[in-house]
Design a protein around this motif. Sequence first.
Motif, short mmCIF file in Angstrom:
data_model
loop_
_atom_site.label_atom_id
_atom_site.label_comp_id
_atom_site.label_asym_id
_atom_site.label_seq_id
_atom_site.Cartn_x
_atom_site.Cartn_y
_atom_site.Cartn_z
N GLU A 3 5.17 6.26 -0.21
CA GLU A 3 6.00 5.09 -0.49
C GLU A 3 6.90 4.80 0.72
OE1 GLU A 3 6.37 1.89 -1.91
OE2 GLU A 3 5.13 3.27 -3.08
N ALA A 59 4.55 -2.34 1.85
CA ALA A 59 3.72 -2.38 0.64
C ALA A 59 4.56 -2.47 -0.62
CB ALA A 59 2.82 -1.16 0.60
N SER A 60 5.78 -1.91 -0.58
CA SER A 60 6.65 -1.93 -1.76
C SER A 60 7.00 -3.35 -2.21
CB SER A 60 7.92 -1.12 -1.50
OG SER A 60 8.59 -1.66 -0.38
N ASP A 64 2.10 -5.39 -8.18
CA ASP A 64 0.97 -4.51 -8.52
C ASP A 64 -0.33 -5.28 -8.65
OD1 ASP A 64 2.55 -2.34 -8.44
OD2 ASP A 64 2.51 -1.90 -10.59
N CYS A 135 0.70 -1.45 6.92
CA CYS A 135 -0.05 -0.25 6.55
C CYS A 135 -1.47 -0.38 7.06
CB CYS A 135 -0.07 -0.08 5.02
SG CYS A 135 -1.04 -1.33 4.17
N LYS A 205 -1.07 -2.50 -6.34
CA LYS A 205 -0.82 -1.13 -6.82
C LYS A 205 -1.63 -0.13 -6.00
CE LYS A 205 0.27 1.84 -10.36
NZ LYS A 205 -0.12 3.10 -9.75
N LYS A 208 -0.12 0.33 -2.59
CA LYS A 208 1.08 1.18 -2.66
C LYS A 208 0.70 2.65 -2.82
CE LYS A 208 3.53 -2.41 -5.13
NZ LYS A 208 4.26 -2.74 -6.37
N ASP A 209 -0.31 2.90 -3.68
CA ASP A 209 -0.68 4.29 -3.99
C ASP A 209 -1.43 4.99 -2.86
OD1 ASP A 209 0.47 3.99 -6.43
OD2 ASP A 209 -1.42 3.85 -7.56
N HIS A 213 1.14 4.12 5.14
CA HIS A 213 2.18 3.10 5.23
C HIS A 213 2.93 3.12 6.56
CE1 HIS A 213 1.70 1.77 1.14
NE2 HIS A 213 1.46 3.03 0.86
#
Lengths: 382, 382
Positions: A3, A59-60, A64, A135, A205, A208-209, A213
């Motif tokens: 994250e 990315a945050s 999602d 990312c 989502k 992010k996962d 990043h």
Amino acid sequence: MFESDLKPVTLNQQALNDLAVGCAFLGSGGGGDPHYALLELSILIEKKGPDFHIDLIPASKLSDKDLVAPCGWLGAPTVSLEKLPSGTEALAGLEMLEEIMGREVNAVFPVEIGGSNGLAPLILAVKTGLPVVDCDGMGRAFPESQMVIFNVHGVSASPAVLTDAKGNSFVIGAVDNITEERVARAAAVSLGGICHLFEYVQSGKQVKDHAIHGTLSIAVEIGRSIREAKEKGADPFEALLDVMRSFPHYGAAGILFDGKIMDVKRETKQGFSVGHLLIEDFAGKNQMEIEFQNENLIARVGDKIYATVPDIISVMDRETAHTITTEQIKYGQRVKVVGVSAPSVLRTPEALEIMGPKAFGMSDRYRSIEALNGWKGSNDAQ
Amino acid sequence: MFESDLKPVTLNQQALNDLAVGCAFLGSGGGGDPHYALLELSILIEKKGPDFHIDLIPASKLSDKDLVAPCGWLGAPTVSLEKLPSGTEALAGLEMLEEIMGREVNAVFPVEIGGSNGLAPLILAVKTGLPVVDCDGMGRAFPESQMVIFNVHGVSASPAVLTDAKGNSFVIGAVDNITEERVARAAAVSLGGICHLFEYVQSGKQVKDHAIHGTLSIAVEIGRSIREAKEKGADPFEALLDVMRSFPHYGAAGILFDGKIMDVKRETKQGFSVGHLLIEDFAGKNQMEIEFQNENLIARVGDKIYATVPDIISVMDRETAHTITTEQIKYGQRVKVVGVSAPSVLRTPEALEIMGPKAFGMSDRYRSIEALNGWKGSNDAQ
């Protein structure tokens, strides 16, 4: 663990120059020389006026449910030196992708941070206004498209959209990600050796996962460190090693060899640029051999291995401290070979199956660059 | 000139057996041995009950705006001997094609009448209830997909849909029909050597204007003539030549050679089965050499040429009068080589550019089989 807490990053022309230098370095010799992509990007930005800049979003900031499209070029970098893009490939692919998905794409990012592929989504972003996520899928470059962190996590490469400079387009619906690479490569070879590709299209989502990043802003930092050191008359290699040791994904870094290119064997084969190069030290005593398949894969002196995939091996001009990509290596160049530990997510047993030495047909078991060279461990290895 | 006045034809099991024999003959050695396709078709029909039959409709029954999809298999016939279809390829391709076109397909037909490809759309028709149009795009079989009458008339091969036994799919949007062949071939090779393909998807009007009409019912007639002659104890080759001379598209027909297979060189290369075979006469004096690329391309004895593409060269078992496809040719087989004039639409200067000797890299200028052998002219050559 990925994250990112990075803030949006604004890229002006100087930051883009720095980005190109950083992408070439992280490419481990591959991803294509960023020179042409940087020219294209600079012209596009110049037309937009002096206040224009590109924003990278962390990315945050994605929702999602956003539809996010990694992109880049697939083929042999040797081909890209002579066969220039038409400039329509990525846009045509995006349109087709949106039609297939039945919805708009919300953001793009580079499938690999290496070489010109690190810059590819920025060109598309300037043309479309789409945001670029800070990312990528490799934290470096790899020659084959299944060698990506999304594949380790079971994300499907399909539907993938391949487009070329003449207006040809192909939609690949492969049942597995190795087949996607194989068919995309075969199609690209049959179309002249290089194509634009959208693949591993995924949700916000999933980005992010799984994505690695902050690598676009890391690449900017790399370029800036080298440039600022040279402006100050300091050693750009020291600056580079310092900054690489400071990044969360990397950490262990050092100079593996210093010398002159004595021999290069390179051929364009089955959609790759493959071969090896020999560097002799200035005392004329030792030679480092580096094998490559688009990217540098293994560096050894005699029987001693200094680094292997997925760790980064970058052959750099010892005056400018700029990376020389594998298709640009020539006899007589004076170089330093810099090695850096790969992100730890590329070093898990699952990842090594896909992108470690065995995946390239080498019999050597993977040993980390820090273990091979007696360096301090990588930052995210613990 | 192609407008067919044929009535709908009903195919029962015996007619399908005859069709397979006729397709193998018209394939000029290519299109794949129809044995497996006939088995699949027979099983499907048996399940439907004793009264089930397949109707062929003449192109004149199509509405101009109908969407009609030629189909067949692309790859090396040698591969098809070992790599069996899953049975899902054509259906999956059809679904994808309908999604791309945004409408239902109204009818199907074989892109080539040769070998197992002549039977391929019938299998799909039994599964879906779609009508099969009594026509094809070649009047024979050719190894490369751009060697089709629709390409001569400027119909686009794209969008083409390639599917394989594992569930992989590939949608091709090529800017020209040579590129479509090249990419489809490369993709098929990368997927194991054989794939199902929809291409040259067209309107009912285009089918009426350009297709080679009546060739499915012609193939049935060919098979029936051979079977009935054998049942009566007559010479099946005489019956075959008689019936070939009676068809509007063909006309000139004769036996080019009679002997024993002495040598076969065959390799599976770049998605084709290529090689040559030698037949020696029973006096041990003369040898006919036939070169093939999936299909038989040229037949010569010493320097004298007896036939070249696009005329049909069929190597037949001299006892059963069944065609032996190029992948099934073996040392010791006793054979007669039968030659037939190709439809005149394949003999125009425009068509010969695409499917004549030059298109296969031969330096020989095309001369008709009747001129080479001093036969009476073909029926539609005037």
